[in-house]
Design an enzyme around this catalytic site. Structure first.
Site, mmCIF file in Angstrom:
data_model
loop_
_atom_site.group_PDB
_atom_site.id
_atom_site.type_symbol
_atom_site.label_atom_id
_atom_site.label_comp_id
_atom_site.label_asym_id
_atom_site.label_seq_id
_atom_site.Cartn_x
_atom_site.Cartn_y
_atom_site.Cartn_z
ATOM 1 N N TRP A 324 0.842 -1.214 0.000
ATOM 2 C CA TRP A 324 0.000 0.000 0.000
ATOM 3 C C TRP A 324 0.865 1.248 0.000
ATOM 4 O O TRP A 324 0.403 2.331 -0.304
ATOM 5 C CB TRP A 324 -0.977 0.000 1.184
ATOM 6 C CG TRP A 324 -0.365 0.295 2.541
ATOM 7 C CD1 TRP A 324 0.809 -0.207 3.027
ATOM 8 C CD2 TRP A 324 -0.889 1.154 3.571
ATOM 9 N NE1 TRP A 324 1.028 0.277 4.300
ATOM 10 C CE2 TRP A 324 0.011 1.107 4.667
ATOM 11 C CE3 TRP A 324 -2.042 1.938 3.678
ATOM 12 C CZ2 TRP A 324 -0.201 1.821 5.848
ATOM 13 C CZ3 TRP A 324 -2.248 2.646 4.856
ATOM 14 C CH2 TRP A 324 -1.334 2.587 5.922
ATOM 15 N N ASP A 325 2.135 1.076 0.347
ATOM 16 C CA ASP A 325 3.078 2.192 0.333
ATOM 17 C C ASP A 325 3.011 2.929 -1.003
ATOM 18 O O ASP A 325 3.103 4.149 -1.061
ATOM 19 C CB ASP A 325 4.522 1.679 0.528
ATOM 20 C CG ASP A 325 4.684 0.898 1.816
ATOM 21 O OD1 ASP A 325 3.821 0.029 2.090
ATOM 22 O OD2 ASP A 325 5.655 1.126 2.546
ATOM 23 N N GLU A 454 0.186 -2.585 12.695
ATOM 24 C CA GLU A 454 0.432 -4.038 12.657
ATOM 25 C C GLU A 454 0.793 -4.628 14.021
ATOM 26 O O GLU A 454 1.123 -5.805 14.105
ATOM 27 C CB GLU A 454 1.531 -4.344 11.627
ATOM 28 C CG GLU A 454 1.083 -4.071 10.204
ATOM 29 C CD GLU A 454 2.232 -4.085 9.203
ATOM 30 O OE1 GLU A 454 3.358 -3.714 9.587
ATOM 31 O OE2 GLU A 454 2.003 -4.466 8.039
#
Ligand SMILES: *[C@@H]1O[C@H](CO)[C@@H](O)[C@H](O)[C@H]1NC(C)=O
Length: 726
Positions: A324-325, A454
């Site tokens: 997603w970076d 996370e």
């Protein structure tokens, strides 16, 4: 700091009648040139050079090609290719010549790294660059210029670490091609069992172990090219191009022009603290280096990984996978300048549709599930199952990039011809099959996920995940109505009734169901509801979210976090607080070449483009207040007093290109003349609308406009309908 370059910049921008900043007499240092006498000891912080297709770190004996991986599933990593340019220039110190002075510089105007060494007898320069116009070419040039009056022959050594071998590719040699050495091979293990292993072909000008000036020569110049391509024909054709450009003296000029053009279309500069100015330039430089050429978009742009193309071999820098970076952290800053480069990101995702379908099926759901870690196929390649299983917000992150592309360009061709609509429908279908209806709560829930934070997993109703799902479902409905596509009614039902956890008592968003205020978090998560997700909420709630999470965010978490907090505090007018957080990012900048590490102690992935993306967004969207909205580009400028001017050139909006200057209490905009863009037939007529007064100011090509620094928006002039009828 005062810079000469701003004067030309601003005179172009502000036109007549404005007082330009006065220059001081000191010789200014050019913030675009990163220079040192001493290379960093840690080779990870040597300058990475890349051009969207090829990348390496100077002096490093490996290089990479975008989209070329070796290994199956979670083992898949960028294939290390041997780099013929792993060459250091040296000279033997002899007594007559005296000491040797070394200097190393990365010129980000041009993307050229230069090692210069000077003795009393010779000035030697070694130049290295990843060709910006012809992405299959890497180049080394060496220039020797005799100094003083000596007539002796002068010899410079080229110390090479190159071995034509790789752990990832089985190479075989071919006969020379037009004087170039030639090897080719295939990777050892395909990403998906049974698939063909991709091929790679390398042709390069052999590099001798030494170069000399003869007794009567005052100077001489040598050029070496390396071509890397996926097949024989294109490797040879690119090598031909390299030789031809070299023969007619155009190798470097074409490269320089391409960088000049790129910077002219996307420039971000400020007058303020030097460290800040240099950091911004470094971030833009490395991010632009990760994207394809404006001219030769490779057919298979491999996406952008957190460490870029220079890094990411086996076990390093997230193996070179795409996260997603790319879509959330790097894409917004590129998309604001270059819709055609933004589109390459979307097309990368489109090419992985089949893999995403496979992932969804494997999980027992419908539609598409983009992988948490992506390589070529779009199947999950994360080495640990839990991320792919649970960090499903990636799906909404991907669709948000498509949505912003449409809002910035109104280019429906991405969705009609470019298969973009399949991405949007597929993700919406996934959410439909992934949610659970709760009769007690009268809402849809998403159970068992890992949020962006996370440190937690298997939680219910991650507020970020549910919000991004809501946005992607609402966008699916909106796009369906534009394209007359029969949207299943569940899309809207779920978008309207998905649970967004909220704590009434403390008036803030808990990160997930059962999150206790004060629990430690890894990184920016809930604070991203405000930006980039744009969830509407009262300022008091925005403030609480920022305040509560700032206090408990891991100080050694990844670099991109503070940019998001900064954007949030700027929204609330708390410029000092924003700046203090943003300054934390400087700890992640390592060494003279402005290379970013993921963690502030230098550890983690390098060259951490994700962190740079967060930092750039704090300026490009934070200081300016730019927000990409359905019918407008909103702005609300605010930045610290030690920045006297902020200049952003090349903002692309609805087929136009604009230069913005924020100075003192004034904003100046000039619409460029003759802008042309991928996917738009003609630019829309635009106007500025100021929020407080309602004043409307039309934007006319070439005519600068000035207005007080207050919130407003750029939108179409009434009546300029643009979504073309279907
Ligand atoms: C998530 O929701 C399910 C279903 O209601 C429940 O069984 C489970 O305990 C919840 N998990 C957590 C961590 O609260």
């Amino acid at each position: 700091m005062r810079l000469i370059l701003y004067v030309t910049l601003l005179s172009g921008l502000c036109g007549r009648g404005h007082n330009l900043p006065t220059m001081t007499n000191e010789t200014p240092t050019d913030p675009y040139i990163f220079t040192t006498d001493l290379l960093p000891l840690d080779p990870r912080f040597l300058p990475p050079l890349a051009n969207g297709l090829l990348g390496w770190r100077v002096y490093c004996d490996i290089m990479h090609m975008g989209g070329l991986y070796n290994g199956e599933g979670g083992e898949c990593h960028r294939a290390n290719l041997p780099s013929p340019l792993a060459v250091r220039m040296e000279i033997e110190e002899d007594e007559t010549a005296g000491p040797v002075q070394h200097s190393y510089s990365l010129d980000t105007h041009t993307g050229i790294f230069t090692h210069s060494l000077r003795t009393a007898n010779v000035m030697a320069s070694q130049l290295l660059y990843a060709h910006r116009h012809h992405p299959n070419l890497l180049v080394m040039e060496v220039l020797l210029v005799r100094q003083g009056t000596s007539q002796e022959p002068i010899r410079v050594k080229l110390d090479s670490r190159f071995k034509p071998r790789s752990d990832d590719v089985v190479f075989q040699s071919e006969p020379q091609y037009k004087g170039g050495s030639y090897i080719h091979g295939q990777t050892i293990t395909p990403e998906v069992p049974g698939d063909v292993c991709p091929a790679v072909h390398l042709i390069w000008t052999p590099i001798p172990t030494a170069l000399s000036l003869l007794a009567d020569q005052t100077q001489s110049r040598w050029g070496f090219v390396v071509t890397v391509a996926g097949d024989k024909e294109s490797a040879q054709a690119h090598y031909d191009t390299g030789l031809e450009l070299m023969a007619n003296g155009n190798l470097r000029p074409t490269h320089l022009r391409a960088w000049e053009e790129l910077w002219a279309g996307s420039k971000l500069e400020l007058i303020g603290p030097e460290e800040f100015s240099r950091a911004l330039i470094g971030c833009m430089f490395y991010l632009l280096s990760a994207f394809p050429s404006l001219h030769e978009v490779p057919g298979h742009f491999g996406g952008v990984s957190p460490g870029g193309l220079s890094n990411g071999g086996s076990g390093q820098d997230y193996w070179g996978h795409v996260f997603w970076d790319q879509d959330i952290w790097m894409y917004p800053s590129i998309g604001l300048f270059y819709p055609q480069l933004a589109r390459t990101v979307l097309e990368y995702r489109v090419r992985t549709l089949n893999g995403a379908k496979h992932n969804a099926e494997k999980q027992g759901y419908k539609g598409l599930k983009f992988p948490w870690e992506s390589a070529v196929s779009g199947r999950e390649v994360c080495p640990e199952d839990i991320y792919g299983q649970q960090e499903i917000h990636i799906n909404g992150d991907v669709t948000l990039a498509f949505q912003h592309y449409l809002y910035l360009t109104q280019d429906l061709s991405m969705f009609t011809e470019g298969r973009g609509s399949e991405v949007i429908w597929g993700v919406a279908d996934y959410w439909v099959s992934r949610v659970t209806w709760s009769p007690e709560e009268q809402s849809y829930l998403i159970l068992g996920v890992m949020p962006p934070d996370e440190y937690y997993h298997n939680v219910n109703n991650s507020v970020y995940t549910n919000t991004v799902a809501k946005i992607s479902l609402a966008f699916a409905v909106e796009l369906a109505s534009l394209l007359n596509y029969p949207a299943p009614k569940e899309w809207k039902q779920i978008a309207d009734k998905i649970k967004i956890p909220f704590d009434q008592e403390h008036n803030y968003h808990p990160e997930y169901d059962g999150y206790k205020k004060g629990q430690f978090v890894k990184q920016a998560d809930t604070v991203m509801l405000g930006y980039p997700l744009g969830l509407a909420m009262p300022p008091k709630v925005r403030r609480n979210d920022l305040e509560f999470y700032e206090a408990v965010t891991d100080p050694s978490g990844p670099a991109m976090t503070w940019g998001m907090f900064a954007v949030g505090w700027l929204e609330l007018g708390e410029v000092e607080r924003a700046q203090n957080l943003l300054k934390k990012s400087f700890k992640n900048i390592q060494g003279p070449f402005q290379v970013w590490s993921e963690s502030s102690d230098g550890s983690g992935a390098v060259n951490f483009l994700t962190g740079m993306g967060g930092f750039l967004q704090a300026v490009l969207f934070g200081y300016t207040g730019f927000r990409v909205q359905k019918d407008c580009l909103a702005f609300a400028p605010l930045f610290p007093d030690d920045i006297s001017q902020l200049c952003i050139r090349g903002i692309s909006y609805l087929g136009n290109k604009m230069d913005w200057l924020f100075r003192g209490q004034e904003v100046h905009i000039i619409l460029r003349e003759g802008a042309k863009h991928a996917g738009s037939t003609k630019p829309c007529a635009l106007q500025v609308v100021l929020k407080n007064s309602g004043t409307k100011i039309p934007l006319i090509s070439g005519k600068p406009v000035t207005f007080p620094r207050e919130p407003g928006l750029i939108c179409k002039v009434d009546g300029d309908l643009r979504y073309w009828p279907m």
